[in-house]
Design a protein around this motif. Sequence first.
Motif, PDB file in Angstrom:
ATOM      1  N   ARG A  67     -16.544  -7.411   4.502  1.00 52.24           N
ATOM      2  CA  ARG A  67     -16.212  -7.061   3.116  1.00 52.24           C
ATOM      3  C   ARG A  67     -14.705  -6.878   2.953  1.00 52.24           C
ATOM      4  O   ARG A  67     -14.127  -7.282   1.951  1.00 52.24           O
ATOM      5  CB  ARG A  67     -16.929  -5.764   2.714  1.00 52.24           C
ATOM      6  N   ARG A 121      -5.590   1.841  -6.496  1.00 53.80           N
ATOM      7  CA  ARG A 121      -6.134   1.419  -7.786  1.00 53.80           C
ATOM      8  C   ARG A 121      -6.959   2.562  -8.373  1.00 53.80           C
ATOM      9  O   ARG A 121      -7.145   3.594  -7.748  1.00 53.80           O
ATOM     10  CB  ARG A 121      -6.995   0.156  -7.630  1.00 53.80           C
ATOM     11  N   ASP A 123     -10.046   2.812  -8.665  1.00 56.06           N
ATOM     12  CA  ASP A 123     -11.273   3.074  -7.920  1.00 56.06           C
ATOM     13  C   ASP A 123     -11.025   3.424  -6.457  1.00 56.06           C
ATOM     14  O   ASP A 123     -11.924   3.331  -5.630  1.00 56.06           O
ATOM     15  CB  ASP A 123     -12.227   1.878  -8.018  1.00 56.06           C
ATOM     16  N   MET A 128      -7.661  -5.206  -0.018  1.00 53.44           N
ATOM     17  CA  MET A 128      -8.444  -6.023  -0.935  1.00 53.44           C
ATOM     18  C   MET A 128      -9.673  -6.588  -0.212  1.00 53.44           C
ATOM     19  O   MET A 128      -9.654  -6.822   0.990  1.00 53.44           O
ATOM     20  CB  MET A 128      -7.595  -7.164  -1.487  1.00 53.44           C
ATOM     21  N   ARG A 129     -10.722  -6.781  -0.977  1.00 56.81           N
ATOM     22  CA  ARG A 129     -11.911  -7.414  -0.422  1.00 56.81           C
ATOM     23  C   ARG A 129     -11.610  -8.869  -0.071  1.00 56.81           C
ATOM     24  O   ARG A 129     -10.665  -9.453  -0.595  1.00 56.81           O
ATOM     25  CB  ARG A 129     -13.072  -7.350  -1.424  1.00 56.81           C
ATOM     26  N   SER A 132     -10.622 -11.930  -2.685  1.00 57.08           N
ATOM     27  CA  SER A 132     -10.765 -11.218  -3.949  1.00 57.08           C
ATOM     28  C   SER A 132      -9.524 -10.405  -4.243  1.00 57.08           C
ATOM     29  O   SER A 132      -8.739 -10.069  -3.345  1.00 57.08           O
ATOM     30  CB  SER A 132     -11.989 -10.283  -3.879  1.00 57.08           C
ATOM     31  N   HIS A 133      -9.335 -10.068  -5.519  1.00 54.73           N
ATOM     32  CA  HIS A 133      -8.313  -9.113  -5.931  1.00 54.73           C
ATOM     33  C   HIS A 133      -8.931  -7.741  -6.223  1.00 54.73           C
ATOM     34  O   HIS A 133      -8.274  -6.871  -6.783  1.00 54.73           O
ATOM     35  CB  HIS A 133      -7.576  -9.629  -7.168  1.00 54.73           C
ATOM     36  N   ASP A 134     -10.192  -7.583  -5.823  1.00 56.80           N
ATOM     37  CA  ASP A 134     -10.879  -6.309  -5.992  1.00 56.80           C
ATOM     38  C   ASP A 134     -10.630  -5.425  -4.772  1.00 56.80           C
ATOM     39  O   ASP A 134     -10.594  -5.900  -3.634  1.00 56.80           O
ATOM     40  CB  ASP A 134     -12.383  -6.517  -6.177  1.00 56.80           C
ATOM     41  N   LEU A 135     -10.493  -4.144  -5.023  1.00 62.89           N
ATOM     42  CA  LEU A 135     -10.181  -3.196  -3.953  1.00 62.89           C
ATOM     43  C   LEU A 135     -11.426  -2.786  -3.179  1.00 62.89           C
ATOM     44  O   LEU A 135     -12.492  -2.586  -3.755  1.00 62.89           O
ATOM     45  CB  LEU A 135      -9.528  -1.955  -4.563  1.00 62.89           C
ATOM     46  N   ASP A 137     -12.349   0.413  -1.243  1.00 63.53           N
ATOM     47  CA  ASP A 137     -11.913   1.791  -1.004  1.00 63.53           C
ATOM     48  C   ASP A 137     -12.217   2.170   0.446  1.00 63.53           C
ATOM     49  O   ASP A 137     -13.344   2.001   0.919  1.00 63.53           O
ATOM     50  CB  ASP A 137     -12.636   2.725  -1.975  1.00 63.53           C
ATOM     51  N   GLU A 164      -1.590   2.344 -10.622  1.00 63.05           N
ATOM     52  CA  GLU A 164      -1.750   1.239  -9.685  1.00 63.05           C
ATOM     53  C   GLU A 164      -0.422   0.904  -9.005  1.00 63.05           C
ATOM     54  O   GLU A 164       0.602   0.732  -9.663  1.00 63.05           O
ATOM     55  CB  GLU A 164      -2.297   0.008 -10.400  1.00 63.05           C
TER      56      GLU A 164
END
Length: 397
Positions: A67, A121, A123, A128-129, A132-135, A137, A164
């Motif tokens: 992940r 960020r 959250d 980053m995943r 992806s640009h999603d974090l 945690d 951020e």
Amino acid sequence: MPVTAHIESLGHKGEGIALVEGKRVFVPFALPGEDVLIDTAGERGTLLEVLAPAPNRAEPFCPRFGRCGGCQLQHMDAAGYAQFKTGLVVNPLRQAGLDVQVSRFVTAHGAGRRRATLHARRDGAGYMRLRSHDLLDLDACPILVPALARAPDIARALGAAIGECDLAFTATNAGIDVGIRKAPRAVRAEALVPLANRLGLARLALGNEMILLRQQPSVSMGRSEVELPIGSFLQATAEAEQVLADYVIAAVGKAKSVADLFCGIGPFALRLAETARVYAADSDRPAIAALDKAARHTKGLKAITGKARDLFRDPLTRFELDFDCVVLDPPRAGAEAQVREIAVSKVPRVVMVACDPKTFARDAEQLVQAGFILRDLIIVDQFAWSTHIEVAATFER
């Protein structure tokens, strides 16, 4: 719709390559020889299940592997891992027409990475995943030195106060050094001082501006203690720095005058000066200032002449290269302009350290064409479980 595929080989990013309807699909975390169930989207594949695992598949030690985008190779056993990373170096050299044997593959993970960049960020904070640009945690990262165990918590606290941002962490002799990058423009620096104090940071900087200095961050290099400038380069692990320095010192040998080009804060220059006169150059002015100060406060060193100089635009010319040996440690872009001058100079020996195998191969080819012989090529693995690698080699006329 999921499809069954056979992994034929590995790409340079460590992804398995499968042929699906005659087209190449890149599948992270898959190994050559495996039959896998994947989802496809163009040339990207997502691993759903390993139907027939390869014999060199290993169990990842981090529960977030797969992940998190930080590590790509924890699913390989030690032999497969070393073979893959060796290929990252050897293949570009062969494409450049250089058939070179690797003398040593050195694992230099040490106690872990002493440098890391975390993203803060809304959250949380972490890396980053994958793809992806999603974090993702994080509460911890097992590849960091123990001194950075608090880094995710510190990143969350600063992110909550700033918004951020990206946070560059370095473990130093004085404690944790943090540099804030890509922060919102409206950050009030003075408001961060109480928080940085509560977090126990040695230093906090916003861009190139120092916000708080409780204790000057420093690192040990040979006999010297070097004050770390804000944002200056440092090898990812202390063990890798020592391995590379030992290699450079041995390769330089009995040379009495040495040029250390792209010298940074002096991991090689300060050690080489124990036996040789050193000319040290880098475009990073604060790094040169730190090197000069460390040299002045270290007893028993021969002369180090530090110069702030852009070696891409203003390389040392053939007429200036009056040294017994030249040491090169360029960034990813390589040292093409400087190598061009070395090639037509009378320098008898070059020791090159590089973090990009492709630009290393390009520069090595130029030296070999100029009459140098490449020998004693070593691979130093400090970027654990990633597709990055360090290389060092000696060139003699």
